[in-house]
Design a protein around this motif. Structure first.
Motif, PDB file in Angstrom:
ATOM      1  N   VAL A  75       0.979  -1.140  -0.282  1.00  0.00           N
ATOM      2  CA  VAL A  75       0.102   0.185   0.111  1.00  0.00           C
ATOM      3  C   VAL A  75       0.907   1.133  -0.247  1.00  0.00           C
ATOM      4  O   VAL A  75       1.665   1.645   0.791  1.00  0.00           O
ATOM      5  N   VAL A  76       0.676   2.137  -0.761  1.00  0.00           N
ATOM      6  CA  VAL A  76       1.918   3.254  -0.648  1.00  0.00           C
ATOM      7  C   VAL A  76       0.475   3.814  -0.693  1.00  0.00           C
ATOM      8  O   VAL A  76      -0.114   4.262  -2.190  1.00  0.00           O
ATOM      9  N   THR A  77       1.103   5.138  -0.681  1.00  0.00           N
ATOM     10  CA  THR A  77       0.329   6.400  -0.354  1.00  0.00           C
ATOM     11  C   THR A  77       1.740   7.473  -0.746  1.00  0.00           C
ATOM     12  O   THR A  77       2.652   7.779  -0.560  1.00  0.00           O
ATOM     13  N   MET A  78       0.819   8.459  -1.615  1.00  0.00           N
ATOM     14  CA  MET A  78       1.881   9.726  -2.419  1.00  0.00           C
ATOM     15  C   MET A  78       1.402  10.518  -2.637  1.00  0.00           C
ATOM     16  O   MET A  78       0.867  10.991  -2.940  1.00  0.00           O
ATOM     17  N   ASP A  79       2.546  11.915  -1.212  1.00  0.00           N
ATOM     18  CA  ASP A  79       1.760  13.228  -1.134  1.00  0.00           C
ATOM     19  C   ASP A  79       2.744  13.869  -1.979  1.00  0.00           C
ATOM     20  O   ASP A  79       4.002  13.978  -1.694  1.00  0.00           O
ATOM     21  N   ASP A  80       2.352  14.856  -2.421  1.00  0.00           N
ATOM     22  CA  ASP A  80       2.741  16.387  -3.339  1.00  0.00           C
ATOM     23  C   ASP A  80       2.517  17.741  -3.577  1.00  0.00           C
ATOM     24  O   ASP A  80       1.447  17.467  -4.498  1.00  0.00           O
ATOM     25  N   PRO A  81       2.051  18.064  -2.277  1.00  0.00           N
ATOM     26  CA  PRO A  81       1.910  19.328  -2.320  1.00  0.00           C
ATOM     27  C   PRO A  81       1.852  20.015  -3.764  1.00  0.00           C
ATOM     28  O   PRO A  81       1.087  21.232  -3.580  1.00  0.00           O
ATOM     29  N   LYS A  82       2.905  19.642  -4.388  1.00  0.00           N
ATOM     30  CA  LYS A  82       2.766  20.872  -5.449  1.00  0.00           C
ATOM     31  C   LYS A  82       2.578  20.702  -7.045  1.00  0.00           C
ATOM     32  O   LYS A  82       2.936  21.452  -7.816  1.00  0.00           O
ATOM     33  N   VAL A  83       1.826  19.620  -6.828  1.00  0.00           N
ATOM     34  CA  VAL A  83       1.444  19.170  -8.067  1.00  0.00           C
ATOM     35  C   VAL A  83      -0.033  18.201  -7.866  1.00  0.00           C
ATOM     36  O   VAL A  83      -1.145  18.088  -8.621  1.00  0.00           O
ATOM     37  N   LEU A  84      -0.105  17.415  -7.013  1.00  0.00           N
ATOM     38  CA  LEU A  84      -1.397  16.803  -6.303  1.00  0.00           C
ATOM     39  C   LEU A  84      -2.122  17.824  -5.708  1.00  0.00           C
ATOM     40  O   LEU A  84      -1.904  17.906  -4.664  1.00  0.00           O
ATOM     41  N   THR A  85      -3.626  17.442  -5.708  1.00  0.00           N
ATOM     42  CA  THR A  85      -4.503  18.157  -4.371  1.00  0.00           C
ATOM     43  C   THR A  85      -4.580  17.695  -2.983  1.00  0.00           C
ATOM     44  O   THR A  85      -5.015  18.228  -1.878  1.00  0.00           O
ATOM     45  N   GLU A  86      -4.236  16.388  -2.619  1.00  0.00           N
ATOM     46  CA  GLU A  86      -4.322  15.391  -2.029  1.00  0.00           C
ATOM     47  C   GLU A  86      -3.269  13.963  -2.394  1.00  0.00           C
ATOM     48  O   GLU A  86      -3.482  14.098  -3.084  1.00  0.00           O
ATOM     49  N   PRO A  87      -2.892  13.600  -0.880  1.00  0.00           N
ATOM     50  CA  PRO A  87      -2.687  12.221  -0.728  1.00  0.00           C
ATOM     51  C   PRO A  87      -2.716  11.714  -1.401  1.00  0.00           C
ATOM     52  O   PRO A  87      -4.235  11.836  -2.182  1.00  0.00           O
ATOM     53  N   TRP A  88      -2.596  10.786  -2.357  1.00  0.00           N
ATOM     54  CA  TRP A  88      -2.587   9.197  -3.360  1.00  0.00           C
ATOM     55  C   TRP A  88      -2.728   8.653  -2.836  1.00  0.00           C
ATOM     56  O   TRP A  88      -0.980   7.723  -2.781  1.00  0.00           O
ATOM     57  N   THR A  89      -3.313   7.484  -2.776  1.00  0.00           N
ATOM     58  CA  THR A  89      -3.398   5.908  -2.458  1.00  0.00           C
ATOM     59  C   THR A  89      -3.434   5.017  -3.014  1.00  0.00           C
ATOM     60  O   THR A  89      -4.469   4.871  -3.918  1.00  0.00           O
ATOM     61  N   ILE A  90      -2.042   3.611  -3.097  1.00  0.00           N
ATOM     62  CA  ILE A  90      -2.912   2.616  -3.964  1.00  0.00           C
ATOM     63  C   ILE A  90      -2.657   1.719  -3.279  1.00  0.00           C
ATOM     64  O   ILE A  90      -1.968   1.711  -2.937  1.00  0.00           O
ATOM     65  N   HIS A  91      -3.632   0.558  -4.056  1.00  0.00           N
ATOM     66  CA  HIS A  91      -3.182  -0.648  -3.294  1.00  0.00           C
ATOM     67  C   HIS A  91      -3.024  -1.934  -4.463  1.00  0.00           C
ATOM     68  O   HIS A  91      -3.297  -1.714  -5.204  1.00  0.00           O
ATOM     69  N   THR A  92      -1.493  -2.681  -4.377  1.00  0.00           N
ATOM     70  CA  THR A  92      -1.175  -3.991  -4.995  1.00  0.00           C
ATOM     71  C   THR A  92      -0.830  -4.670  -4.066  1.00  0.00           C
ATOM     72  O   THR A  92      -0.750  -4.582  -2.795  1.00  0.00           O
ATOM     73  N   THR A  93       0.460  -5.569  -5.332  1.00  0.00           N
ATOM     74  CA  THR A  93       0.467  -6.421  -3.781  1.00  0.00           C
ATOM     75  C   THR A  93       1.919  -7.194  -4.850  1.00  0.00           C
ATOM     76  O   THR A  93       2.637  -6.827  -5.829  1.00  0.00           O
ATOM     77  N   LEU A  94       2.239  -7.660  -4.431  1.00  0.00           N
ATOM     78  CA  LEU A  94       4.148  -8.234  -4.692  1.00  0.00           C
ATOM     79  C   LEU A  94       4.224  -9.785  -4.470  1.00  0.00           C
ATOM     80  O   LEU A  94       3.164 -10.112  -3.181  1.00  0.00           O
ATOM     81  N   MET A  95       3.840 -10.942  -5.184  1.00  0.00           N
ATOM     82  CA  MET A  95       3.549 -12.097  -4.914  1.00  0.00           C
ATOM     83  C   MET A  95       4.982 -12.591  -4.898  1.00  0.00           C
ATOM     84  O   MET A  95       5.954 -13.035  -6.029  1.00  0.00           O
ATOM     85  N   LEU A  96       5.141 -14.282  -4.114  1.00  0.00           N
ATOM     86  CA  LEU A  96       6.329 -15.273  -4.372  1.00  0.00           C
ATOM     87  C   LEU A  96       6.658 -15.478  -5.372  1.00  0.00           C
ATOM     88  O   LEU A  96       5.931 -15.763  -5.828  1.00  0.00           O
TER      89      LEU A  96
END
Lengths: 280, 142
Positions: A226-247
């Protein structure tokens, strides 16, 4: 739009059914049996050590998980249709400021011809971990976690329980420090330059980017990423994505030298010079 | 729970769709609306990064021998897709190739699938459309 969402939902449901296990979104869905099955290091922390594949929900070896439809078309069965993922794009829009959204859209219209990856540059975080075509190796110790990426041959050394250096020079991969939050490894990344993309085509960021990654090994085969990206210079709010890594047991990372024969750059330049139409 | 599951799935669909499966944009260089099937003899094989290439001598409609350039996966992806260097495809092999033509009209194409003389098929490159951002941009179109 409704129709597209419906199609997306169907594709999503089909894909999830094909995963072979119900999707998990975080610690709250991990049963005690699954938790017991999580490999642990000598210090009791979940052991993330292993070779992993991003952008996949399939269990098994690399060959098993990428057979049939495959991931990104890397399947072994050429008679199978292309991966639906390569044909279908639906999500809530990324929260870009209007001027920045216009720039992302322009890159999309130019079919990503300006992709930093096309110049063999490092993809940055989290994009480097979303590329399903190349494996990722995690090496965990009690004091640091090292992530090795076959793609572009880049690495991340993540000291645990440490602070960021005060004299950071902006880089493609940023500066990472980690800590354990229960059974979740939390990685804080700053110190980026403004030359990378966050995820998909055109999703640029600024040097103010702050990424927070959460790695939770929910069972032997899967890390919820789960990754949250925060960039006040280009985004209006933090952006969170959900994904997986598989063995991917048995897969070994190999050398990848992107600059060896990158003829596409010259081809692009010829196309642009000759006015070959390629925009959407 | 069901709602949460659907949300995760939607996020996954987007993630499957969006990131780079290929080193560079397919659509900037090749045209998915121009599929091509070529039958010919392999004259050169290059296992290189970021993309592998091979050359194919093809007899055109006028009976002339013309050379096509085919592009595909990176070396490691070929290896993991079942290819073996200097074994699977060699100079002199007769093969059939399905792919999509380059936009600039040259005898160049992105090779998706190779069929060998014994009927065996292997992917040589990813599907059309990879690496160009899918069909929907990541931002709302005004």
């Amino acid at each position: 739009m409704t129709r597209l969402l419906l199609v997306s939902a169907i594709v999503a449901a089909s894909w999830c059914l094909a995963c072979g296990s119900p999707p998990t979104g975080g610690n709250q869905e991990v049963t005690s049996v699954e938790a017991a099955a999580i490999p642990r290091a000598a210090d009791g922390k979940p052991d993330l050590t292993g070779v992993w594949q991003g952008g996949s929900r399939r269990r098994g070896t690399w060959e098993e998980a990428n057979s049939g439809l495959g991931v990104g078309g890397t399947g072994l069965d050429p008679s199978a249709p292309a991966s639906p993922g390569s044909q279908q794009v639906i999500t809530d829009p990324a929260p870009y400021q209007p001027w920045a959204a216009a720039r992302v859209l322009e890159s999309f219209k130019r079919r990503g011809i300006d992709d930093p990856a096309g110049l063999c540059l490092p993809l940055g975080v989290p994009r480097i971990s979303l590329v399903g075509l190349f494996p990722i190796q995690i090496v965990q110790t009690p004091t640091q976690v090292v992530i090795l990426h076959e793609y572009m041959s880049v690495f991340r050394v993540i000291p645990l329980n440490a602070g960021h250096h005060a004299d950071l020079v902006p880089t493609y991969m940023g500066d990472s420090v980690g800590r354990w939050d229960g059974d979740t490894l939390v990685v804080d990344v700053v110190g980026f330059n403004d030359k990378g993309w966050l995820t998909s085509t055109g999703t640029f960021h600024s040097d103010a980017l702050h990424v927070t990654e959460r790695y939770t090994r929910v069972d032997k085969d899967q890390i919820d990423y789960v990754v949250t990206m925060d960039d006040p210079k280009v985004l209006t709010e933090p952006w969170t994505i959900h994904t997986t890594l598989m063995l991917r047991d048995g897969t070994r990372l190999q050398e990848y030298v992107c600059a060896e024969n990158n003829v596409e750059v010259a081809h692009y330049e010829r196309m642009l010079k000759d006015g070959v139409p390629f925009r959407r | 729970m069901a709602r949460h599951t659907l949300g995760v799935c939607l996020a996954l669909v987007w993630l499957f769709a969006s990131p780079a499966w290929a080193h560079h944009s397919f659509g900037a260089e090749f045209d998915a609306n121009k599929p091509v099937t070529l039958q010919g003899v392999v004259t050169k094989v290059e296992w290189t990064n970021p993309h592998s290439h091979f050359s194919l001598d093809v007899t055109d409609e006028k009976g002339r021998t013309v050379t096509w350039q085919l592009t595909g996966y990176t070396v490691n992806a070929l290896y993991r897709t079942g290819w073996k260097k200097d074994v699977t495809m060699k100079v002199g092999d007769a093969v059939s190739v399905f792919g999509w033509r380059a936009r600039d009209g040259t005898r160049s194409a992105h090779a998706r699938e190779v069929t060998f003389a014994d009927g065996k098929k292997l992917f040589y490159g990813p599907p059309a459309g990879t690496g160009e951002g899918g069909t929907t941009p990541a931002v709302k179109v005004p």
